[in-house]
Design an enzyme around this catalytic site. Sequence first.
Site, PDB file in Angstrom:
ATOM      1  N   LYS A  85      46.328   4.779  44.687  1.00  0.00           N
ATOM      2  CA  LYS A  85      46.622   3.401  44.265  1.00  0.00           C
ATOM      3  C   LYS A  85      48.128   3.234  44.072  1.00  0.00           C
ATOM      4  O   LYS A  85      48.690   3.708  43.094  1.00  0.00           O
ATOM      5  CB  LYS A  85      45.873   3.113  42.950  1.00  0.00           C
ATOM      6  CG  LYS A  85      45.882   1.656  42.551  1.00  0.00           C
ATOM      7  CD  LYS A  85      45.061   1.454  41.283  1.00  0.00           C
ATOM      8  CE  LYS A  85      45.598   0.271  40.478  1.00  0.00           C
ATOM      9  NZ  LYS A  85      45.303   0.388  39.057  1.00  0.00           N
ATOM     10  N   SER A 110      50.282  -6.260  32.577  1.00  0.00           N
ATOM     11  CA  SER A 110      51.294  -5.942  33.592  1.00  0.00           C
ATOM     12  C   SER A 110      51.079  -6.815  34.825  1.00  0.00           C
ATOM     13  O   SER A 110      52.039  -7.288  35.441  1.00  0.00           O
ATOM     14  CB  SER A 110      51.206  -4.470  33.996  1.00  0.00           C
ATOM     15  OG  SER A 110      51.467  -3.643  32.894  1.00  0.00           O
ATOM     16  N   ARG A 125      42.527  -6.303  24.048  1.00  0.00           N
ATOM     17  CA  ARG A 125      43.071  -7.664  23.941  1.00  0.00           C
ATOM     18  C   ARG A 125      41.970  -8.673  23.637  1.00  0.00           C
ATOM     19  O   ARG A 125      42.007  -9.372  22.652  1.00  0.00           O
ATOM     20  CB  ARG A 125      43.796  -8.057  25.234  1.00  0.00           C
ATOM     21  CG  ARG A 125      45.106  -7.308  25.418  1.00  0.00           C
ATOM     22  CD  ARG A 125      45.602  -7.394  26.817  1.00  0.00           C
ATOM     23  NE  ARG A 125      44.634  -6.801  27.718  1.00  0.00           N
ATOM     24  CZ  ARG A 125      44.853  -6.554  29.002  1.00  0.00           C
ATOM     25  NH1 ARG A 125      46.000  -6.872  29.547  1.00  0.00           N
ATOM     26  NH2 ARG A 125      43.930  -6.002  29.752  1.00  0.00           N
ATOM     27  N   HIS A 163      52.154  -3.244  25.446  1.00  0.00           N
ATOM     28  CA  HIS A 163      52.079  -1.783  25.349  1.00  0.00           C
ATOM     29  C   HIS A 163      52.967  -1.285  24.202  1.00  0.00           C
ATOM     30  O   HIS A 163      52.575  -0.408  23.434  1.00  0.00           O
ATOM     31  CB  HIS A 163      52.591  -1.119  26.631  1.00  0.00           C
ATOM     32  CG  HIS A 163      51.770  -1.383  27.864  1.00  0.00           C
ATOM     33  ND1 HIS A 163      52.308  -1.882  29.019  1.00  0.00           N
ATOM     34  CD2 HIS A 163      50.453  -1.188  28.104  1.00  0.00           C
ATOM     35  CE1 HIS A 163      51.347  -1.975  29.938  1.00  0.00           C
ATOM     36  NE2 HIS A 163      50.223  -1.571  29.412  1.00  0.00           N
TER      37      HIS A 163
END
Length: 160
Positions: A40, A127, A89, A16
């Site tokens: 969430k 993450s 990515r 990030h």
Amino acid sequence: MKVIYPGSFDPVTNGHLDIIERCSKKFDGVIIAVLNNQGKKGLFTVEERIQLLKETTKDIPNVEIDSFSGLLVDYARKKGCSNIVRGLRAVSDFEYEMQMALVNRKIYEELDTFFMMSSPEHVFLSSSVVKEVASYRGRISCFVPKVVEDALINKFKGGI
Ligand code: PNS
């Protein structure tokens, strides 16, 4: 021209930060927008994520940190900013990202999503992967800044 960098940031990783640093050079300002999703629950609270973002971006110019709930397009409208940036990515990111970008543009015509390729050293990083490694007491110092490493160690010190 400012850009919004939305995400969960649970927690912020070197991947990030690479995107944030590069965006801060290309855009006049980067608004990091942490999704506050009541449904969430993450590992870190939104306040903790914001705090970690503040500490890890303090030396990067033109960065603002905020949170949002609901639709990203509504947040973008409220901020008066129609530019979104997302890191890409691998090809596996593409389908989900394209769907999000196209849906967002359908409901907010002026909105454009910019994709920034991750630097090769961060292509495997997420993450989720960092949390997984940290939960088994693996070495994470190469994936996240020290302050995030300490926060993760602290989260898992009582066991998973
Ligand atoms: O870091 P993430 O979890 O990949 O970020 C995903 C995020 C926060 C960008 C995305 O879930 C989002 O924008 N959520 C807000 C709700 C929304 O606008 N959904 C419509 C997108 S199709």
